[in-house]
Design a protein around this motif. Structure first.
Motif, short mmCIF file in Angstrom:
data_model
loop_
_atom_site.label_atom_id
_atom_site.label_comp_id
_atom_site.label_asym_id
_atom_site.label_seq_id
_atom_site.Cartn_x
_atom_site.Cartn_y
_atom_site.Cartn_z
N SER A 1 -42.40 -34.48 76.00
CA SER A 1 -43.57 -35.28 75.64
C SER A 1 -44.23 -35.92 76.86
N GLY A 2 -43.42 -36.07 77.91
CA GLY A 2 -43.97 -36.68 79.12
C GLY A 2 -44.70 -35.68 79.99
N GLY A 3 -44.79 -34.43 79.54
CA GLY A 3 -45.45 -33.40 80.33
C GLY A 3 -44.53 -32.90 81.43
N GLY A 4 -45.09 -32.32 82.44
CA GLY A 4 -44.30 -31.78 83.52
C GLY A 4 -43.99 -30.31 83.32
N ARG A 5 -43.32 -29.77 84.29
CA ARG A 5 -43.01 -28.33 84.31
C ARG A 5 -41.94 -27.99 83.27
N PRO A 6 -42.14 -26.95 82.44
CA PRO A 6 -41.12 -26.57 81.45
C PRO A 6 -39.81 -26.19 82.15
N ALA A 7 -38.69 -26.58 81.55
CA ALA A 7 -37.39 -26.28 82.12
C ALA A 7 -37.06 -24.80 81.94
N ARG A 8 -36.46 -24.23 82.95
CA ARG A 8 -36.04 -22.83 82.89
C ARG A 8 -34.83 -22.71 81.97
N ARG A 9 -34.80 -21.67 81.16
CA ARG A 9 -33.68 -21.44 80.26
C ARG A 9 -32.90 -20.21 80.70
N TYR A 10 -31.62 -20.22 80.39
CA TYR A 10 -30.72 -19.13 80.78
C TYR A 10 -30.03 -18.58 79.54
N ARG A 11 -29.89 -17.26 79.49
CA ARG A 11 -29.30 -16.58 78.33
C ARG A 11 -28.00 -15.90 78.73
N PHE A 12 -26.98 -16.09 77.91
CA PHE A 12 -25.71 -15.39 78.12
C PHE A 12 -25.89 -13.93 77.75
N ARG A 13 -25.58 -13.02 78.67
CA ARG A 13 -25.80 -11.59 78.43
C ARG A 13 -24.58 -10.99 77.71
N ALA A 14 -24.54 -11.21 76.41
CA ALA A 14 -23.43 -10.71 75.60
C ALA A 14 -23.34 -9.20 75.64
N GLU A 15 -24.47 -8.53 75.88
CA GLU A 15 -24.51 -7.06 75.87
C GLU A 15 -24.02 -6.43 77.16
N ARG A 16 -23.61 -7.28 78.12
CA ARG A 16 -23.19 -6.76 79.43
C ARG A 16 -21.95 -5.88 79.32
N HIS A 17 -21.03 -6.25 78.45
CA HIS A 17 -19.80 -5.46 78.24
C HIS A 17 -19.47 -5.44 76.75
N HIS A 18 -18.70 -4.43 76.34
CA HIS A 18 -18.23 -4.33 74.96
C HIS A 18 -16.76 -3.94 74.95
N VAL A 19 -16.05 -4.44 73.94
CA VAL A 19 -14.64 -4.08 73.74
C VAL A 19 -14.49 -3.46 72.36
N VAL A 20 -13.42 -2.70 72.20
CA VAL A 20 -13.24 -1.86 71.00
C VAL A 20 -11.84 -2.03 70.43
N GLY A 21 -11.76 -2.06 69.11
CA GLY A 21 -10.50 -1.90 68.40
C GLY A 21 -10.52 -0.56 67.69
N LEU A 22 -9.59 0.33 68.02
CA LEU A 22 -9.54 1.68 67.46
C LEU A 22 -8.25 1.84 66.68
N ASP A 23 -8.36 2.10 65.40
CA ASP A 23 -7.22 2.15 64.49
C ASP A 23 -6.84 3.60 64.19
N LEU A 24 -5.64 4.00 64.64
CA LEU A 24 -5.13 5.34 64.38
C LEU A 24 -4.07 5.34 63.29
N SER A 25 -3.90 4.22 62.60
CA SER A 25 -2.73 4.06 61.74
C SER A 25 -2.90 4.66 60.35
N ASP A 26 -4.11 5.06 59.99
CA ASP A 26 -4.32 5.61 58.66
C ASP A 26 -4.78 7.05 58.78
N VAL A 27 -5.20 7.62 57.68
CA VAL A 27 -5.57 9.03 57.65
C VAL A 27 -6.80 9.30 58.52
N ARG A 28 -7.76 8.36 58.52
CA ARG A 28 -8.98 8.53 59.31
C ARG A 28 -9.13 7.40 60.31
N LEU A 29 -9.77 7.71 61.43
CA LEU A 29 -10.00 6.71 62.46
C LEU A 29 -10.91 5.61 61.96
#
Length: 376
Positions: free
Chosen positions: A61-89
């Motif tokens: 409300s006091g004006g001035g330069r808007p603050a810069r925002r930063y985003r967490f890049r969740a898409e940078r890496h991915h991990v996987v759970g792969l289940d071989l314990s049943d008939v189908r993956l």
């Protein structure tokens, strides 16, 4: 609530929780000074884990330069759970923020022989990445669930389903196939951990996760941690031949499971007779386990979890009769359904590689979120 103790860890956890924040907001959330947060964010942005090119915050409300925002890049890496314990993956894929961005419970046939080519496992995971429109290069860690006892060295000490893998460094072979860190773990251990963290037993101090057919295998969860035992086979009552029960005809373990499932699914008098027989056999072993550990909750998992509405009302009074108790233990079906093993694999992958991906050893496992758009 942030769990990390180092400034970098707190900064990463704080931004991961809110996804987008200004330096001021992040300083308030982490308890760090603004100069400290600013310096840390600059380093993390240079590593590709933070994106500073997002729309600025609205001016005050006091004006001035808007603050810069930063985003967490969740898409940078991915991990996987792969289940071989049943008939189908079955597979579940999560980004760095813990969002489950893709699931599949009806993949190709699971390996039924240790001599099978392992390349199709990687191909199936990459097809999941394609379906979710994820770059293949973001695959950073995989946990593979197998039926059998996995020792402290990560090797299968016993696997009735895939005997040729016993004693083999299957994690090492899969690491070569996938080109990233691969962990191998018992399916029950992962499923019990997932239900305790995300599912039916998340509010219980002690719980028992059951995987049963004509035998009973189980995992005890104490204070959120799965009890493995000295030889990593606590709860493997299949080893007690008196409780194992016969496998009908010439059926192998896979065919036996499929045949039993089909009979239960068909319902009718034959399905009811089978349910009575199953719960009769289960009651003796489950009663023994309950007498030993006296848990708050019992979770019926595996493929029999589909039939909890049929089996649980039969099993409760039979277990109480075995124990000669005036009450019935709470027994419920698994809350995560047929994804419980895969989701447990995602959790283990974060435990294994998550801190390394963020280059901060004290960063906690993110809260796993099942997004509605993740196909099942």
């Amino acid at each position: 609530m942030l769990k990390a103790t180092t400034p970098r860890g707190r900064c990463l956890e704080g931004l991961r929780e809110v996804r987008v924040a200004t330096i001021r907001e992040l300083a308030a959330r982490t308890g760090l000074s603004r100069p400290t947060v600013e310096a840390l964010i600059a380093d993390i942005e240079a590593e590709g884990l933070v994106d500073g090119d997002v729309a600025p915050a609205p001016p005050s409300s006091g004006g001035g330069r808007p603050a810069r925002r930063y985003r967490f890049r969740a898409e940078r890496h991915h991990v996987v759970g792969l289940d071989l314990s049943d008939v189908r993956l079955r597979v579940a894929v999560a980004n760095l923020a813990g969002d489950i961005v893709h699931t599949d419970i009806d993949g190709p046939a699971s390996p039924r022989t240790g001599t099978a080519d392992l390349a199709p496992l990687r191909a199936h995971v990459l097809r999941a990445f394609d379906a979710a429109r994820l770059p293949h290069g973001t695959l950073a860690g995989v946990t593979v669930a197998v039926p059998g006892i996995v020792g402290g060295d990560g090797r299968l000490s016993r696997s009735p389903a895939v005997r040729e893998w016993q004693g083999v460094d299957i994690a090492g072979r899969l690491t070569e196939v996938f080109g990233c860190r691969v962990t191998v773990e018992n399916d029950l251990v992962l499923a019990a951990g997932a239900e305790a963290t995300l599912g039916a037993s998340r509010f219980a101090d002690t719980s028992l996760y059951l995987l049963t057919w004509f035998h009973v295998s189980a995992r005890l969860v104490l204070g959120g941690r799965v009890h493995l035992g000295r030889h990593h086979q606590a709860g493997e009552l299949l080893a007690l031949r008196v409780l194992a029960g016969p496998v009908r005809g010439d059926e192998g373990p896979w065919e036996h499971i499929e045949a039993t499932d089909a009979r239960l699914a068909a319902g009718g008098p034959e399905g009811l007779r089978l349910a009575e027989e199953l719960t009769d056999r289960m009651a003796l072993a489950v009663g023994g386990l309950l007498a030993a550990v006296d848990p708050d909750l019992v979770v019926l998992g595996g493929r029999l979890g589909r039939y909890a509405d049929l089996l649980v009302p039969m099993l409760r009074p039979k277990v109480a009769a075995q124990l000669n108790l005036p009450f019935e233990y709470p027994i419920v079906g698994h809350a995560l359904g047929e994804l419980d093993v895969s989701l447990g694999g995602v959790l283990r992958s974060f435990d294994t590689v998550g801190a390394g991906l963020l280059r901060s050893p004290d960063v906690s496992t993110p809260v796993i979120t099942l997004r509605e758009h993740a196909p099942a």
